[in-house]
Design a protein around this motif. Structure first.
Motif, mmCIF file in Angstrom:
data_model
loop_
_atom_site.group_PDB
_atom_site.id
_atom_site.type_symbol
_atom_site.label_atom_id
_atom_site.label_comp_id
_atom_site.label_asym_id
_atom_site.label_seq_id
_atom_site.Cartn_x
_atom_site.Cartn_y
_atom_site.Cartn_z
ATOM 1 N N SER A 230 0.864 -1.174 0.000
ATOM 2 C CA SER A 230 0.000 0.000 0.000
ATOM 3 C C SER A 230 0.906 1.232 0.000
ATOM 4 O O SER A 230 2.087 1.137 0.334
ATOM 5 N N PRO A 231 0.361 2.393 -0.388
ATOM 6 C CA PRO A 231 1.208 3.586 -0.456
ATOM 7 C C PRO A 231 1.960 3.850 0.853
ATOM 8 O O PRO A 231 1.447 3.586 1.947
ATOM 9 N N LEU A 232 3.190 4.335 0.701
ATOM 10 C CA LEU A 232 3.960 4.697 1.888
ATOM 11 C C LEU A 232 3.190 5.712 2.717
ATOM 12 O O LEU A 232 2.482 6.558 2.176
ATOM 13 N N ALA A 233 3.363 5.611 4.022
ATOM 14 C CA ALA A 233 2.655 6.480 4.963
ATOM 15 C C ALA A 233 3.662 7.054 5.961
ATOM 16 O O ALA A 233 4.793 6.567 6.071
ATOM 17 N N PRO A 234 3.264 8.074 6.714
ATOM 18 C CA PRO A 234 4.182 8.665 7.689
ATOM 19 C C PRO A 234 4.782 7.648 8.673
ATOM 20 O O PRO A 234 5.935 7.812 9.089
ATOM 21 N N TRP B 210 4.552 10.300 -9.382
ATOM 22 C CA TRP B 210 5.112 9.061 -8.852
ATOM 23 C C TRP B 210 4.349 8.699 -7.578
ATOM 24 O O TRP B 210 4.085 9.571 -6.741
ATOM 25 N N LEU B 211 4.050 7.428 -7.419
ATOM 26 C CA LEU B 211 3.475 6.907 -6.181
ATOM 27 C C LEU B 211 4.425 5.854 -5.639
ATOM 28 O O LEU B 211 4.795 4.925 -6.358
ATOM 29 N N GLN B 212 4.847 6.020 -4.387
ATOM 30 C CA GLN B 212 5.729 5.050 -3.731
ATOM 31 C C GLN B 212 4.834 4.075 -2.958
ATOM 32 O O GLN B 212 4.164 4.470 -2.004
ATOM 33 N N ILE B 213 4.862 2.827 -3.379
ATOM 34 C CA ILE B 213 4.042 1.795 -2.755
ATOM 35 C C ILE B 213 4.920 1.012 -1.793
ATOM 36 O O ILE B 213 5.904 0.381 -2.204
ATOM 37 N N GLY B 214 4.579 1.070 -0.522
ATOM 38 C CA GLY B 214 5.348 0.364 0.486
ATOM 39 C C GLY B 214 5.180 -1.139 0.363
ATOM 40 O O GLY B 214 4.079 -1.638 0.146
ATOM 41 N N VAL B 215 6.285 -1.846 0.476
ATOM 42 C CA VAL B 215 6.298 -3.311 0.470
ATOM 43 C C VAL B 215 6.538 -3.744 1.906
ATOM 44 O O VAL B 215 7.595 -3.466 2.475
ATOM 45 N N ARG B 216 5.533 -4.371 2.494
ATOM 46 C CA ARG B 216 5.604 -4.758 3.904
ATOM 47 C C ARG B 216 5.490 -6.265 4.058
ATOM 48 O O ARG B 216 4.693 -6.903 3.357
ATOM 49 N N ALA B 217 6.265 -6.790 4.984
ATOM 50 C CA ALA B 217 6.107 -8.201 5.343
ATOM 51 C C ALA B 217 4.752 -8.362 6.024
ATOM 52 O O ALA B 217 4.151 -7.375 6.476
#
Length: 179
Positions: free
Chosen positions: A14-18, A66-73
């Protein structure tokens, strides 16, 4: 355009967040991670804050953002991000890039994350997804080949990058080619 979160066997995207700030900043400051990226290891907290605050609300064809999508375990820890750029002058055409923290490289996370993002883009009507990488970045070449991207071009000594001329490889995939 993409309905978040995206879920894979091991990841949530999901998109990077604070809340991602510290982990994001840590891998952006890692010299090994920054080596092939547009930033340098002196990437600042202010730069991270600006990027996180400037994220678009959604990915829209032809908006040029640009959208930075966070990759999380699955446990929620940030392992990296997939950047998606909507090309301003080409409808339904997107550029992607991927960055993983050093400790999470070599485990197939990049392939899993990029596959999920590319699949979601094509499912929502993208026509073409492309990527550019320094020709010396063999891990990127292996990744895009494994995902079925076509090597379309090699631009020799075409990019002034971190104080030297570098050669860029261009990779692309059409929705009609995606399986």
């Amino acid at each position: 355009m993409i309905d978040f979160p995206l879920r894979t066997a091991r990841l949530v995207l999901s998109p990077l967040a604070p809340d991602d700030r510290e982990a994001f900043l840590a891998y952006r400051q890692d010299p090994e991670v920054a080596r092939w990226q547009s930033w340098t290891p002196d990437y600042s907290a202010e730069q991270a804050d600006a990027l996180l605050a400037g994220q678009p609300a959604e990915l829209v064809s032809e908006d040029g953002q640009w959208l930075q999508i966070g990759v999380r375990a699955q446990d929620g820890g940030l392992v990296g991000d997939v950047a998606v750029h909507s090309l301003a002058d080409q409808p339904d055409t997107f550029e992607i890039g991927v960055t993983l923290a050093s400790s999470h490289q070599g485990h197939g996370f990049a392939r899993e994350a990029v596959r999920a993002v590319v699949g979601a883009l094509f499912a929502k009507g993208a026509h073409r997804v492309m990527a550019q990488a320094d020709a010396r970045n063999l891990a990127s070449a292996r990744l895009f080949e494994a995902l079925g991207f076509r090597h379309e071009a090699r631009h020799r000594d075409a990019d002034w990058f971190k104080g030297e001329w570098s050669t860029l490889d261009v990779w692309a995939l059409l929705r009609s080619e995606w399986t």
